[in-house]
Design an enzyme around this catalytic site. Sequence first.
Site, PDB file in Angstrom:
ATOM      1  N   THR A  33      47.903  17.643  37.047  1.00 45.52           N
ATOM      2  CA  THR A  33      46.821  18.158  37.904  1.00 45.52           C
ATOM      3  C   THR A  33      47.274  18.210  39.357  1.00 45.52           C
ATOM      4  O   THR A  33      46.705  18.963  40.142  1.00 45.52           O
ATOM      5  CB  THR A  33      45.581  17.247  37.816  1.00 45.52           C
ATOM      6  OG1 THR A  33      46.010  15.884  37.904  1.00 45.52           O
ATOM      7  CG2 THR A  33      44.830  17.442  36.515  1.00 45.52           C
ATOM      8  N   ASP A  34      48.297  17.424  39.733  1.00 41.86           N
ATOM      9  CA  ASP A  34      48.611  17.322  41.176  1.00 41.86           C
ATOM     10  C   ASP A  34      49.052  18.654  41.779  1.00 41.86           C
ATOM     11  O   ASP A  34      48.552  19.059  42.822  1.00 41.86           O
ATOM     12  CB  ASP A  34      49.604  16.178  41.477  1.00 41.86           C
ATOM     13  CG  ASP A  34      50.959  16.286  40.810  1.00 41.86           C
ATOM     14  OD1 ASP A  34      51.160  17.179  39.962  1.00 41.86           O
ATOM     15  OD2 ASP A  34      51.842  15.461  41.160  1.00 41.86           O
ATOM     16  N   ALA A 118      62.425   6.681  32.430  1.00 39.99           N
ATOM     17  CA  ALA A 118      61.264   6.189  31.675  1.00 39.99           C
ATOM     18  C   ALA A 118      59.961   6.826  32.155  1.00 39.99           C
ATOM     19  O   ALA A 118      58.887   6.502  31.664  1.00 39.99           O
ATOM     20  CB  ALA A 118      61.175   4.669  31.783  1.00 39.99           C
ATOM     21  N   GLY A 119      60.072   7.724  33.142  1.00 44.90           N
ATOM     22  CA  GLY A 119      58.872   8.365  33.665  1.00 44.90           C
ATOM     23  C   GLY A 119      58.105   7.474  34.623  1.00 44.90           C
ATOM     24  O   GLY A 119      56.903   7.632  34.824  1.00 44.90           O
ATOM     25  N   LEU A 120      58.793   6.515  35.248  1.00 48.99           N
ATOM     26  CA  LEU A 120      58.125   5.624  36.205  1.00 48.99           C
ATOM     27  C   LEU A 120      58.464   6.002  37.649  1.00 48.99           C
ATOM     28  O   LEU A 120      58.228   5.241  38.568  1.00 48.99           O
ATOM     29  CB  LEU A 120      58.513   4.164  35.927  1.00 48.99           C
ATOM     30  CG  LEU A 120      58.173   3.669  34.520  1.00 48.99           C
ATOM     31  CD1 LEU A 120      58.545   2.200  34.367  1.00 48.99           C
ATOM     32  CD2 LEU A 120      56.692   3.851  34.240  1.00 48.99           C
ATOM     33  N   GLU A 155      62.925  16.348  46.415  1.00 46.46           N
ATOM     34  CA  GLU A 155      62.938  16.480  44.953  1.00 46.46           C
ATOM     35  C   GLU A 155      63.009  17.964  44.567  1.00 46.46           C
ATOM     36  O   GLU A 155      63.768  18.356  43.687  1.00 46.46           O
ATOM     37  CB  GLU A 155      61.671  15.830  44.380  1.00 46.46           C
ATOM     38  CG  GLU A 155      61.550  15.864  42.876  1.00 46.46           C
ATOM     39  CD  GLU A 155      62.267  14.707  42.183  1.00 46.46           C
ATOM     40  OE1 GLU A 155      62.470  13.651  42.810  1.00 46.46           O
ATOM     41  OE2 GLU A 155      62.612  14.883  40.999  1.00 46.46           O
ATOM     42  N   ASP A 167      53.761  11.307  42.692  1.00 52.47           N
ATOM     43  CA  ASP A 167      54.712  10.199  42.591  1.00 52.47           C
ATOM     44  C   ASP A 167      55.099   9.662  43.970  1.00 52.47           C
ATOM     45  O   ASP A 167      55.086   8.450  44.203  1.00 52.47           O
ATOM     46  CB  ASP A 167      55.982  10.644  41.853  1.00 52.47           C
ATOM     47  CG  ASP A 167      55.662  11.201  40.474  1.00 52.47           C
ATOM     48  OD1 ASP A 167      54.545  10.991  39.994  1.00 52.47           O
ATOM     49  OD2 ASP A 167      56.552  11.867  39.903  1.00 52.47           O
TER      50      ASP A 167
HETATM   51  C1  GLA Z   1      55.908  14.272  37.259  1.00 53.19           C
HETATM   52  C2  GLA Z   1      55.788  14.911  38.649  1.00 53.19           C
HETATM   53  C3  GLA Z   1      54.395  14.693  39.243  1.00 53.19           C
HETATM   54  C4  GLA Z   1      53.304  15.096  38.248  1.00 53.19           C
HETATM   55  C5  GLA Z   1      53.577  14.509  36.869  1.00 53.19           C
HETATM   56  C6  GLA Z   1      52.627  15.042  35.830  1.00 53.19           C
HETATM   57  O1  GLA Z   1      55.812  12.878  37.367  1.00 53.19           O
HETATM   58  O2  GLA Z   1      56.745  14.389  39.529  1.00 53.19           O
HETATM   59  O3  GLA Z   1      54.263  15.393  40.447  1.00 53.19           O
HETATM   60  O4  GLA Z   1      53.166  16.490  38.202  1.00 53.19           O
HETATM   61  O5  GLA Z   1      54.891  14.759  36.421  1.00 53.19           O
HETATM   62  O6  GLA Z   1      51.325  14.640  36.105  1.00 53.19           O
END
Ligand code: GLA
Length: 381
Positions: A33-34, A118-120, A155, A167
Amino acid sequence: MVSEIKKIFQQKFSGEPLIVRSPGRVNLIGEHTDYNEGFVLPAAIDKAIYVAIGRRTDNVLHLYSNDFNESLKINLTNIKPVKGWATYILGVVDQLIKKGFDIAGFNLILSGDIPIGAGLSSSAAVECATVFALNELFSLKIEKTAMVRIAQKAEHEYAGVMCGIMDQFTSMFGKKDSVIKLDCRSLEYEYKPLQLEGYKLVLLNTNVKHELASSEYNTRRQQCEQAVAWIKKDHSQVNSLRDVTIAMLEPLASIDPIIYNRCKYVVDENQRVLDSCDALEKADLHALGKKMFSTHDGLSKEYEVSCKELDYLVNAVKGNPHVLGARMMGGGFGGCTINLVKEEAIDELIANLSIGYKENMLLDLTAYVVVTGQGTELVNH
Ligand code: GLA
């Protein structure tokens, strides 16, 4: 960690470094959504990247990653994207140069305990730590929101992922024991106390990161932009999916059913974030958990950014009375699921899931119980 990184700095270089800590993040709800100017509900965690930095007398950047035991020396006049950890640092430096900030050479040590891939958001944490450290080191007087934008742009331009702002914003602005309700259009934000009353957030790491992750991410973003361009023809006031209702989307269902599904997910997800904030305020964790499951459904079937490992882990906890909610977290195609789990049941859940995950996906499962933490800060005094 602070004294360790300081010691390494003094062995490799000399003098007293500035040390900055910048955390990773989780996201309760509000995924993809961001960059559609919507809402998110993330929190900074207690795992972080540390940067120790000191000035040099020339124009050289000497960077060293303690975790990879690799170093890079590069002249300030020669900054370009590279492979791996250093690109996030160089991306920030490049942004500062492009914006005309007066910086010179520096020595930098990077270390941390955020699991990579890890998506963190370990990359966002590196970017935030770097921009914060350089701001201090060269007294650049950049305010925090502008630093977040610089980190995000790094990024985009150096890692090639057209990410939203969640993030980097969370890494910079996180606050212990709180989630951040962030409006990604206005950047207005509000800290909400995270009171989980006997429940905890548990991350289950699939230990996969499929190759598709960044290219599909950028494709999703383009699909959303395409939809906005179509909808704008009939509704000139629409600037992003934030302004779109399900009714406005209807014509898309026949023009492009895939794009319709993507947009429907985003419109529904924004509402789920607002509903989840109400649920948190009323301490209605059951309602929050249900929303998390719905989000996963949408991400898997409409937005199509899940994968078999993530779906396996979410399906495996569905119907478990100790798990109120679960969903994939972050960009997708791997990384972690986030689960709302009754405290007493956590150990057994992890033990059972680890067996099932190994048997079915032929992979090891890693689990982390989330503790929230502070945003980017100086840590040497
Ligand atoms: C990644 C991106 C964020 C966001 C998420 C999904 O973490 O860096 O900006 O879009 O995916 O919500």
